[in-house]
Design a protein around this motif. Structure first.
Motif, PDB file in Angstrom:
ATOM      1  N   GLY A 131      64.292  65.339  51.690  1.00 46.05           N
ATOM      2  CA  GLY A 131      65.236  65.605  50.869  1.00 46.05           C
ATOM      3  C   GLY A 131      66.363  66.358  51.220  1.00 46.05           C
ATOM      4  O   GLY A 131      66.772  66.272  52.391  1.00 46.05           O
ATOM      5  N   GLU A 132      67.036  67.117  50.122  1.00 48.46           N
ATOM      6  CA  GLU A 132      68.296  67.915  50.199  1.00 48.46           C
ATOM      7  C   GLU A 132      68.116  69.128  50.054  1.00 48.46           C
ATOM      8  O   GLU A 132      67.272  69.635  49.526  1.00 48.46           O
ATOM      9  CB  GLU A 132      69.350  67.121  49.299  1.00 48.46           C
ATOM     10  N   ALA A 133      69.021  70.019  50.738  1.00 44.69           N
ATOM     11  CA  ALA A 133      69.232  71.372  50.583  1.00 44.69           C
ATOM     12  C   ALA A 133      69.375  71.718  48.996  1.00 44.69           C
ATOM     13  O   ALA A 133      69.995  70.912  48.142  1.00 44.69           O
ATOM     14  CB  ALA A 133      70.345  71.965  51.299  1.00 44.69           C
ATOM     15  N   PRO A 134      68.787  72.671  48.528  1.00 49.37           N
ATOM     16  CA  PRO A 134      67.986  73.782  49.302  1.00 49.37           C
ATOM     17  C   PRO A 134      66.746  73.396  49.801  1.00 49.37           C
ATOM     18  O   PRO A 134      66.154  72.870  49.190  1.00 49.37           O
ATOM     19  CB  PRO A 134      68.051  75.068  48.602  1.00 49.37           C
ATOM     20  N   TYR A 135      66.249  73.934  50.990  1.00 48.55           N
ATOM     21  CA  TYR A 135      65.066  73.513  51.579  1.00 48.55           C
ATOM     22  C   TYR A 135      63.811  74.544  51.460  1.00 48.55           C
ATOM     23  O   TYR A 135      64.087  75.835  51.608  1.00 48.55           O
ATOM     24  CB  TYR A 135      65.168  73.291  53.206  1.00 48.55           C
ATOM     25  N   GLU A 136      62.766  74.222  51.024  1.00 49.21           N
ATOM     26  CA  GLU A 136      61.704  75.007  51.178  1.00 49.21           C
ATOM     27  C   GLU A 136      60.972  74.739  52.325  1.00 49.21           C
ATOM     28  O   GLU A 136      60.815  73.593  52.940  1.00 49.21           O
ATOM     29  CB  GLU A 136      60.593  74.715  50.027  1.00 49.21           C
ATOM     30  N   THR A 137      60.751  76.134  53.222  1.00 46.45           N
ATOM     31  CA  THR A 137      60.183  76.036  54.513  1.00 46.45           C
ATOM     32  C   THR A 137      58.700  76.006  54.450  1.00 46.45           C
ATOM     33  O   THR A 137      58.138  77.241  53.763  1.00 46.45           O
ATOM     34  CB  THR A 137      60.788  77.037  55.343  1.00 46.45           C
ATOM     35  N   LEU A 138      57.849  75.229  55.134  1.00 44.33           N
ATOM     36  CA  LEU A 138      56.529  75.233  55.190  1.00 44.33           C
ATOM     37  C   LEU A 138      56.310  76.136  56.481  1.00 44.33           C
ATOM     38  O   LEU A 138      57.007  75.925  57.395  1.00 44.33           O
ATOM     39  CB  LEU A 138      55.792  73.899  55.127  1.00 44.33           C
ATOM     40  N   GLY A 176      64.721  70.290  48.986  1.00 39.42           N
ATOM     41  CA  GLY A 176      64.100  69.442  49.991  1.00 39.42           C
ATOM     42  C   GLY A 176      63.109  70.296  50.573  1.00 39.42           C
ATOM     43  O   GLY A 176      62.840  71.440  50.204  1.00 39.42           O
ATOM     44  N   THR A 177      62.427  69.938  51.634  1.00 38.64           N
ATOM     45  CA  THR A 177      61.202  70.481  52.316  1.00 38.64           C
ATOM     46  C   THR A 177      61.371  70.778  53.830  1.00 38.64           C
ATOM     47  O   THR A 177      62.095  69.567  54.421  1.00 38.64           O
ATOM     48  CB  THR A 177      60.089  69.729  52.112  1.00 38.64           C
ATOM     49  N   ARG A 178      61.198  71.905  54.553  1.00 36.92           N
ATOM     50  CA  ARG A 178      61.542  71.673  55.813  1.00 36.92           C
ATOM     51  C   ARG A 178      60.085  72.037  56.377  1.00 36.92           C
ATOM     52  O   ARG A 178      59.440  73.047  56.171  1.00 36.92           O
ATOM     53  CB  ARG A 178      62.567  73.111  56.309  1.00 36.92           C
ATOM     54  N   THR A 179      59.873  71.508  57.449  1.00 42.74           N
ATOM     55  CA  THR A 179      58.902  71.879  58.413  1.00 42.74           C
ATOM     56  C   THR A 179      59.079  71.648  59.807  1.00 42.74           C
ATOM     57  O   THR A 179      59.970  71.164  60.311  1.00 42.74           O
ATOM     58  CB  THR A 179      57.623  71.102  57.769  1.00 42.74           C
TER      59      THR A 179
END
Length: 155
Positions: A61-68, A42-45
């Protein structure tokens, strides 16, 4: 889309396959630099909550997260940015490139259906279309990414 014969002067590129006169190249990968989710996870912001005076997190989304990296001005803006990045990752799961005799109907942002085999997706979005006229004639080269209707809502 009808597949046309490839002009004899066109040669197959390494990592490609000529099928019914059309050069097709398949490959995965994301677009652009930096961290890529590649469609997995997923995506983390973040957005700034002025009322509380602190940074708030938004997850899509679901883990693992991409961080913006960017901190957004509102929760809606942060959700839109996360959904947009999630959609980019899903679309970049597959790529298709082909060259065929000139066809003016092929243009960027267009949707195209190419039926090859059951294992290969048939709906694609054209990301780049290049029309060339030279001594060998008129050719059109296209680069496509996977077309997916069930993408996250950006609004």
């Amino acid at each position: 889309m009808a597949l046309h014969r490839q002009h004899p002067s066109h040669s197959a590129v390494k990592g490609s396959r000529t099928l019914a006169g059309t050069t097709l190249r398949f490959g995965g990968g994301g677009g652009g630099g930096g961290e890529e989710s590649g469609g997995a996870g997923g995506t983390r912001t973040y957005w700034w909550d002025y009322a509380k005076g602190q940074r708030q997190e938004v997850l899509v989304g679901e883990a693992p997260y991409e961080t913006l990296r960017q901190v957004h001005a509102s929760e809606a803006e942060a959700k839109a940015a996360a959904a947009t990045r999630q959609n980019e990752g899903k679309r970049s799961e597959a790529r298709l490139s082909f060259t065929l005799p000139g066809d003016p109907r092929l243009m960027a942002e267009g949707r195209i259906t190419v039926t090859l085999r059951d294992q290969i997706p048939s709906d694609w979005r054209i990301t780049r279309a290049e029309h060339r006229i030279n001594a060998g004639g008129w050719t059109t080269s296209c680069e496509c990414e996977l077309y997916t209707e069930e993408l996250e809502s950006v609004v």
